[in-house]
Design an enzyme around this catalytic site. Structure first.
Site, short mmCIF file in Angstrom:
data_model
loop_
_atom_site.label_atom_id
_atom_site.label_comp_id
_atom_site.label_asym_id
_atom_site.label_seq_id
_atom_site.Cartn_x
_atom_site.Cartn_y
_atom_site.Cartn_z
N HIS A 13 10.92 -12.84 -39.97
CA HIS A 13 12.11 -12.35 -39.28
C HIS A 13 12.78 -13.45 -38.48
CE1 HIS A 13 9.71 -8.37 -39.31
NE2 HIS A 13 9.94 -8.86 -40.50
N CYS A 54 25.58 -11.44 -55.19
CA CYS A 54 25.25 -11.72 -53.79
C CYS A 54 23.87 -12.35 -53.62
CB CYS A 54 25.36 -10.45 -52.95
SG CYS A 54 24.17 -9.20 -53.41
#
Ligand code: PEP
Ligand code: MG
Length: 756
Positions: free
Chosen positions: A368, A681
């Site tokens: 993260h 993407c």
């Protein structure tokens, strides 16, 4: 040896006196060896220091030939002293010369000494020197004597680390090992070159008082700190604040286990009994533990070392009353933060402008904090094994987030080369910035849409900075990953509205929660799965446990009142799954109407093409959806059966393999025929050579990381799309000859003066 408890304490006290004398470093070192020899009733005491060139140099001696000081050196693979430094372990011998590692240095005159006791001088678990005592008679050194010598070695460690001995080294040796230039390699996480100085996210405690006169008082201090530590671990375990602290339950459980460990506490107590302060005792014991565990290959044991390091560090902070992590506002200029691991929230607190880079011992590219670092544009390297043990705060350091290289204490020529690299990069960035307001239109007048990928609020200003025409992929799970607890409907609505507001007229495509697999929400129970990438994740969770997806859809509908709303669904495998989700969205829209609430002006629901099954049902997919976005990261993973997180296989196949390109071509062709919007993407879209291929296949819409927008826009503006289309058509018509057409594309780019 005389009174085991008194001897070392007297010695330490005398050493403390010597340390505070205003004499030169060499004079103090000479006094120290005399003191140790006499205190331990040894004929010889010598100090060897590990040098930058990885040899050991004799720095001081009592008993051996003094002429040999700063002349005698030995390699790490040489002699008993080399052995101690290499293994970072003490060695006690009553007949040193019969040991196979014994090597004779005639200039020292040590052949007459039979017994030998040597201890490593430790710093961060590495031997930065060796302290030796020798006796003429064959004798066995007691455990107390070994212990006392180890304690004494701590004083020398402080002297070496303090830099006092630098000037003494023999010319040309490069100084002590602690000042050695090192090149380390980690995993590239966020690109960019960072030049600066080491700042530890969890600063080491500087121990000012090594020696104490009252062991009982030190024991009381230790016990109080241990109790305090125990209580704070219990608190953390009981409170819900685990995720906020970036800590996980199992780590804390391990902590609790160690904090109660009798053996550990006994060793601390013994160290205090030799005359150390409580904090010096913690440092001493931890240094030994590090030295032992660092040389273990078992990953489980090494993991425990990290836990123990953390625990010892916390204890030290309690004893000295200092904060465990650096206060975010104390970050100096040009800081390269070094951390074992860090929560994303902690990184966000530091002043971005002072931060030049981030090095993590543990975090990988998908952690993260890595996602946040990329969003902030902080050059970052992960998986830098052992880096914390090798750095000293304030050390000069250079990191290259593109290659994963770390240059610690670099030589001037290396520094100059990197400074040049950083300048070049800055110049390029400047050129890209100049393109910000220029349209991505090719030389032959064809427009290409370039949007941006995002996942945090801090990403959003990049829209203006890069000139992206919208957010083509907003990974909503990242918002969830950095939140301390599951965001409720209202909080979600607020976040989505802020994002839509910042984007203004530019469209934002929200992807519904793509959790599961490696993306774990710290506050939700993790489910153990054999193959998480193929498991219960993304839209599958959304359909099986509708409350989560329903709440998200509701929040999105409310956030986009009177605006256009684009939503896309991740990891869809069949048209039926898509239809189910669409029915859920329709119900939520209906509910909104029933409540008399305003809804979005227009809603588009799209699908991410990431699972190959959709490729074999393309007509129906095109019919069902409002738009398609190709997630090439996952599509590649599933088509080639390569785990994108597994470094052993992740790079095995090229995305420019003709079979992958052929699959993409079918999608591009159908898009042209039906007029339906298709964009790409995945990471592929942001890499120039790949983007060139994709444009050649017929794709005209891309979404990518902000840092890739400049280079891709420059590419689009520099090509004739007709030319690359003809080139790709020819390559595909030739059949599948090679495992990749990268080489041909690179040639094409060079022939057309495209540089990236
Ligand atoms: C992809 O899979 O290509 C994609 C864009 O999604 P993510 O990387 O978030 O899985
Ligand atoms: Mg994906």
């Amino acid at each position: 040896m005389r009174g085991a408890l008194v001897g070392p304490r007297v010695l330490l006290r005398r050493l403390r006196e010597v340390m505070s004398e205003p004499a030169s470093a060499q004079a103090r070192l000479d006094r120290i060896v005399v003191l140790i020899a006499s205190n331990m009733v040894a004929e010889v005491c010598s100090v060897y220091v590990t040098r930058a060139d990885n040899t050991l140099e004799l720095y001081a001696t009592e008993g051996l030939n003094r002429e040999a000081v700063h002349l005698t050196t030995m390699r790490l693979d040489e002699g008993l002293v080399g052995l101690i430094a290499r293994e970072a372990q003490s060695l006690s011998l009553s007949d040193a010369q019969s040991h196979p590692a014994f090597s004779y240095k005639p200039e020292t005159g040590e052949e007459i000494y039979a017994s030998f006791l040597g201890v490593p001088i430790l710093r961060g678990g590495n031997a930065i020197g060796v302290l030796v005592v020798q006796n003429r008679a064959a004798r066995v050194y007691s455990e107390e004597e070994v212990e006392a010598l180890q304690t004494t070695a701590m004083v020398l460690a402080e002297m070496i680390a303090g830099g006092e001995l630098e000037a003494l080294a023999r010319p040309g040796s490069g100084g002590t090992a602690l000042r050695r230039a090192l090149t380390l390699k980690g995993q590239p996480i966020a690109e960019g070159v960072g030049l600066g100085h080491v700042v530890l996210h969890e600063p080491r405690v500087e121990i000012k008082n090594l020696v104490a006169d009252d062991p009982e008082a030190e024991t009381r201090r230790l016990n109080a700190a241990l109790e305090d530590l125990q209580a704070s671990i219990d608190d953390l375990l009981e409170s819900g604040g685990l995720s906020q602290a970036g800590e996980h339950r199992d780590v804390l459980e391990t902590f609790r286990m160690f904090a109660q460990d009798r053996g550990w506490i006994r060793r601390l107590q013994e160290a205090i009994n030799t005359g150390l302060t409580a904090e010096a005792a913690v440092e001493r014991v931890q240094s030994d533990v590090r030295a032992r565990l660092l040389r273990q290959t078992d990953p489980y044991l090494r993991e425990r070392l990290h836990d123990l390091d953390d625990l010892a560090n916390r204890l030290l902070h309690k004893l000295t009353g200092t904060a465990f992590t650096l206060a975010a506002d104390k970050l100096p200029e040009n800081a390269i933060l070094v951390a074992r691991t860090m929560g994303p929230a902690a990184l966000l607190e530091y002043q971005r402008l002072r931060l030049r880079g981030l090095v993590l011992e543990e975090g990988g590219a998908t952690s993260h904090v890595a996602i946040v670092a990329r969003a902030l544009g902080v050059p970052t390297i992960g998986k830098a094994e052992g880096v914390i043990g090798l750095v000293e705060p304030g050390d000069a350091i250079i990191i290259d987030g593109m290659t994963g290289e770390i240059q610690l204490r670099p030589q001037p020529d290396i520094e100059a080369a990197y400074a040049e690299r950083a300048r070049l990069r800055a110049r390029r960035q400047e050129q890209y910035r100049a393109l910000r307001d220029k349209a991505p239109v090719s030389k032959d007048g064809q427009a290409v849409e370039i949007q941006m990928n995002a996942g945090l609020l801090v990403d959003m200003p990049n829209l203006d900075d890069t000139g992206a025409s919208g957010v083509g992929l907003f990974r909503t799970e990242i918002l969830f990953m950095v939140a301390p607890s599951l965001p409720r409907a209202q909080a979600q609505e607020g976040l989505y509205r802020t994002i839509i507001d910042i984007a203004g007229k530019r469209p934002v495509t929200f992807r519904t929660l793509d959790i599961g697999g490696d993306k774990v929400l710290p506050y939700l129970r993790k489910i153990d799965e054999e193959n998480p990438a193929l498991g219960w994740r993304a839209v599958r969770i959304g359909l099986d446990r509708p409350a989560l997806l329903r709440t998200q859809l509701r929040a999105l509908l409310n956030a986009a009142r009177e605006r256009d709303l684009r939503i896309m669904l991740p990891m869809v495998s069949t048209v039926e799954e898509f239809e189910q989700a669409r029915a859920m969205l329709a119900r939520e829209r209906e509910r909104q109407r029933r409540l008399g609430q305003q809804g979005p002006r227009q809603i588009q629901l799209g699908v991410m093409l990431e699972v190959p099954s959709l490729l074999f049902d393309l007509e129906r997919v095109f019919e069902a959806v409002d738009f398609i976005s190709i997630g090439t990261n996952d599509l590649m993973q599933f088509m080639f059966a390569v785990d994108r997180e597994n470094a052993l296989v992740a790079g095995r196949f090229d995305t420019l393999h003709p079979s992958f390109l052929a699959a993409l071509k079918r999608v591009a062709d159908l898009a042209k025929r039906t007029g339906k919007r298709v964009s790409i993407c995945g990471e592929m879209a942001g890499r120039p050579i790949e983007a060139l291929a994709l444009i050649g296949l017929g794709f005209r819409s891309f979404s990518m990381s902000p840092s890739n927008i400049g280079p891709i826009k420059a590419l689009v503006r520099g090509i004739e799309i007709g030319g690359i289309e003809a080139f790709m058509a020819e390559k595909l018509a030739q059949g599948f000859e090679a495992a990749s057409i990268r080489a041909q594309l690179t040639e094409f780019a060079a022939a057309h003066d495209l540089s990236f």
